[in-house]
Scaffold this motif. Structure first.
Motif, PDB file in Angstrom:
ATOM      1  N   VAL A 421     -44.715  -6.217 -48.748  1.00  0.00           N
ATOM      2  CA  VAL A 421     -43.575  -6.578 -49.598  1.00  0.00           C
ATOM      3  C   VAL A 421     -42.491  -5.529 -49.402  1.00  0.00           C
ATOM      4  CG1 VAL A 421     -42.757  -6.820 -51.979  1.00  0.00           C
ATOM      5  CG2 VAL A 421     -44.925  -7.862 -51.304  1.00  0.00           C
ATOM      6  N   LEU A 422     -41.317  -5.988 -49.015  1.00  0.00           N
ATOM      7  CA  LEU A 422     -40.161  -5.116 -48.775  1.00  0.00           C
ATOM      8  C   LEU A 422     -39.155  -5.314 -49.911  1.00  0.00           C
ATOM      9  CD1 LEU A 422     -38.286  -3.367 -46.856  1.00  0.00           C
ATOM     10  CD2 LEU A 422     -37.483  -5.565 -45.943  1.00  0.00           C
ATOM     11  N   VAL A 423     -38.838  -4.242 -50.637  1.00  0.00           N
ATOM     12  CA  VAL A 423     -37.810  -4.284 -51.694  1.00  0.00           C
ATOM     13  C   VAL A 423     -36.590  -3.560 -51.140  1.00  0.00           C
ATOM     14  CG1 VAL A 423     -37.259  -3.694 -54.080  1.00  0.00           C
ATOM     15  CG2 VAL A 423     -39.631  -4.219 -53.455  1.00  0.00           C
ATOM     16  N   PHE A 424     -35.489  -4.296 -50.927  1.00  0.00           N
ATOM     17  CA  PHE A 424     -34.362  -3.682 -50.209  1.00  0.00           C
ATOM     18  C   PHE A 424     -33.031  -4.338 -50.555  1.00  0.00           C
ATOM     19  CE2 PHE A 424     -34.311  -7.438 -47.682  1.00  0.00           C
ATOM     20  CZ  PHE A 424     -33.171  -7.416 -46.878  1.00  0.00           C
ATOM     21  N   GLY A 425     -31.953  -3.775 -49.973  1.00  0.00           N
ATOM     22  CA  GLY A 425     -30.653  -4.420 -50.017  1.00  0.00           C
ATOM     23  C   GLY A 425     -29.555  -3.635 -50.699  1.00  0.00           C
ATOM     24  N   SER A 426     -29.925  -2.707 -51.581  1.00  0.00           N
ATOM     25  CA  SER A 426     -28.917  -1.922 -52.283  1.00  0.00           C
ATOM     26  C   SER A 426     -29.622  -0.766 -52.980  1.00  0.00           C
ATOM     27  CB  SER A 426     -28.211  -2.795 -53.333  1.00  0.00           C
ATOM     28  OG  SER A 426     -27.484  -2.010 -54.246  1.00  0.00           O
TER      29      SER A 426
END
Length: 438
Positions: A421-426
């Motif tokens: 699970v990848l938590v990303f973006g900002s």
């Protein structure tokens, strides 16, 4: 100049930060005249005998971090100013690798507030406060990370001894222009006449090289004056003066590590190879392709009411533009080759970012998307982000969620232990998730 008479040196940090956010008519007000007047009055323009200013689109934080680690291991007194913070404002000012207590910041804010003669933005105020704290700490070196662009960024009131450019790509187009040439010109604003300059970007726009030539900077260019290459086990760095072989891989992108090593050649300090190797093994920065470790996984399992053995691998990354997504894709591709599980993304991005450009670079790697809502005036709702994702790939498996935590819960509920699970973006996305692990 109107001052806030209710705030004191002993007032809570949260109250001061709320005041700073609302004390100027515009959140971003580029230009150096106001802040330079205050800095000159308070004698803050020379915060240490040696100053390094680091600009670029991506890689500033990790380059600063490795330089800081090396200089500390060499025995110097070092201060670093960086932004944005992930969880707490205190992360923005490090002295001897330590965040400072709230009361140190509030005392510094009170000093600036009592003596300022101009209205200041949040970033201008915090920059002056950082310089004040550095000046008091009797440091050998200060490393300043540019907030936005370079030429008109608050950090540029300081005439540094050495400038660094990590990378150049399209970002912050509202303020910096929409071509690499225009953006490079803004970033070149941190150059100083006859001072050394290290550029880690391999494809340097002419506007930047022309500015360096105009100022007679001593330029050290990647793939011209220095280079690096890697194999499966290690990497090497070389210039005309030095060759470092069998270097250990580190927790930060190699292009930024390579840039930091090029900076060392320009410094007036004789730093040993042993110090460099030790620092490469020690360096890490929160939120840069970071795997959640055992102690935090226990908290996550408790939060999810799930057996820790069934938790997937969880990675956080603050990459939020196409350039950062390209690096993220390389790391994910290598990781995915070693697992049979799915790759599930929880993604939240600010509305002024190039989400489509990010999606295009990651689409082939990610099996399932959870597009989440970010609050705030620059925030973007999950449904809008989902529509941008679908416009890039109509057949994508994706849903919108009302918050980062909702997205994380949905992703983890159905994930098995061999998934990622990848938590990303900002920074905001990663920060909201990290608060759960505190």
């Amino acid at each position: 100049m109107k001052h806030n008479m209710n705030l004191k040196a002993t007032s809570p940090l949260a109250e001061w930060l709320s005041y700073l956010e609302n004390s100027h008519s515009k959140a971003i007000d580029l230009g150096l005249e106001r802040i330079k007047k205050v800095a000159a009055k308070l004698d803050l323009l020379t915060p240490a005998p040696y100053v390094i200013t680091v600009g670029g689109t991506n890689g500033k934080g990790t380059t600063c971090r490795l330089l800081e680690t090396i200089l500390l291991n060499h025995g110097l007194r070092v201060g670093v100013y960086s932004s944005p913070h992930l969880l707490r404002y205190n992360e923005r000012v490090r002295i001897q690798n330590q965040d400072l207590p709230d009361e140190v910041h509030t005392a510094s804010f009170a000093f600036i507030e009592q003596n300022k003669t101009e209205s200041l933005t949040y970033f201008e105020f915090s920059t002056l406060s950082a310089l004040h704290l550095f000046k008091q700490a009797n440091l050998d070196v200060v490393i300043l990370e540019v907030g936005l662009g370079g030429r008109l960024d608050a950090t540029n009131i300081v005439d540094s001894n050495l400038a660094v450019i990590t990378s150049i790509d399209i970002d912050h187009t509202d303020f910096l222009g929409d071509t690499r040439d225009a953006i490079a010109f803004e970033k070149a604003g941190i150059f100083r006449e006859n001072c050394p300059l290290v550029i880690g970007e391999p494809n340097v726009p002419n506007s930047m090289l022309a500015q360096a030539a105009r100022l007679h900077c001593k330029v050290s260019l990647r793939d011209v004056d220095w280079s690096f290459r890697q194999n499966n086990e290690n990497w090497q760095w070389q210039s005309s003066k030095k060759r470092l072989e069998n270097l250990p891989f580190c927790q930060i992108p190699l292009m930024n590590a390579g840039t930091a090593l090029a900076v060392l050649e320009q410094l007036p300090f004789d730093i040993s190879e042993q110090t460099v190797r030790q620092s490469l093994q020690e360096v890490e920065l929160v939120g840069r392709f970071q795997m959640i470790k055992a102690d935090k996984r226990e908290k996550l399992a408790s939060f999810m009411a799930k057996d820790i053995k069934t938790l997937p691998t969880v990675i956080i990354d603050v990459g939020h533009n196409p350039h950062a997504a390209t690096y993220l894709a390389e790391k994910l591709s290598a990781l995915k080759a070693r697992t049979s599980g799915k790759l599930i993304a929880v993604c939240g991005m600010l509305k002024d970012k190039d989400a489509s450009g990010v999606f295009k670079r990651l689409m082939s790697l990610i099996d399932e998307w959870h597009c989440v809502t970010l609050d705030g005036y620059r925030g973007q709702c999950g449904a809008d982000l989902l529509s941008k994702l679908v416009s890039v790939s109509p057949a994508v498996k994706a849903v919108a969620e009302d918050s980062v935590i909702d997205g994380v819960k949905a992703a983890l509920t159905n994930a098995s232990s061999n998934d990622i699970v990848l938590v990303f973006g900002s920074f905001h996305t990663v920060a909201e998730f990290c608060r759960v692990l505190e």
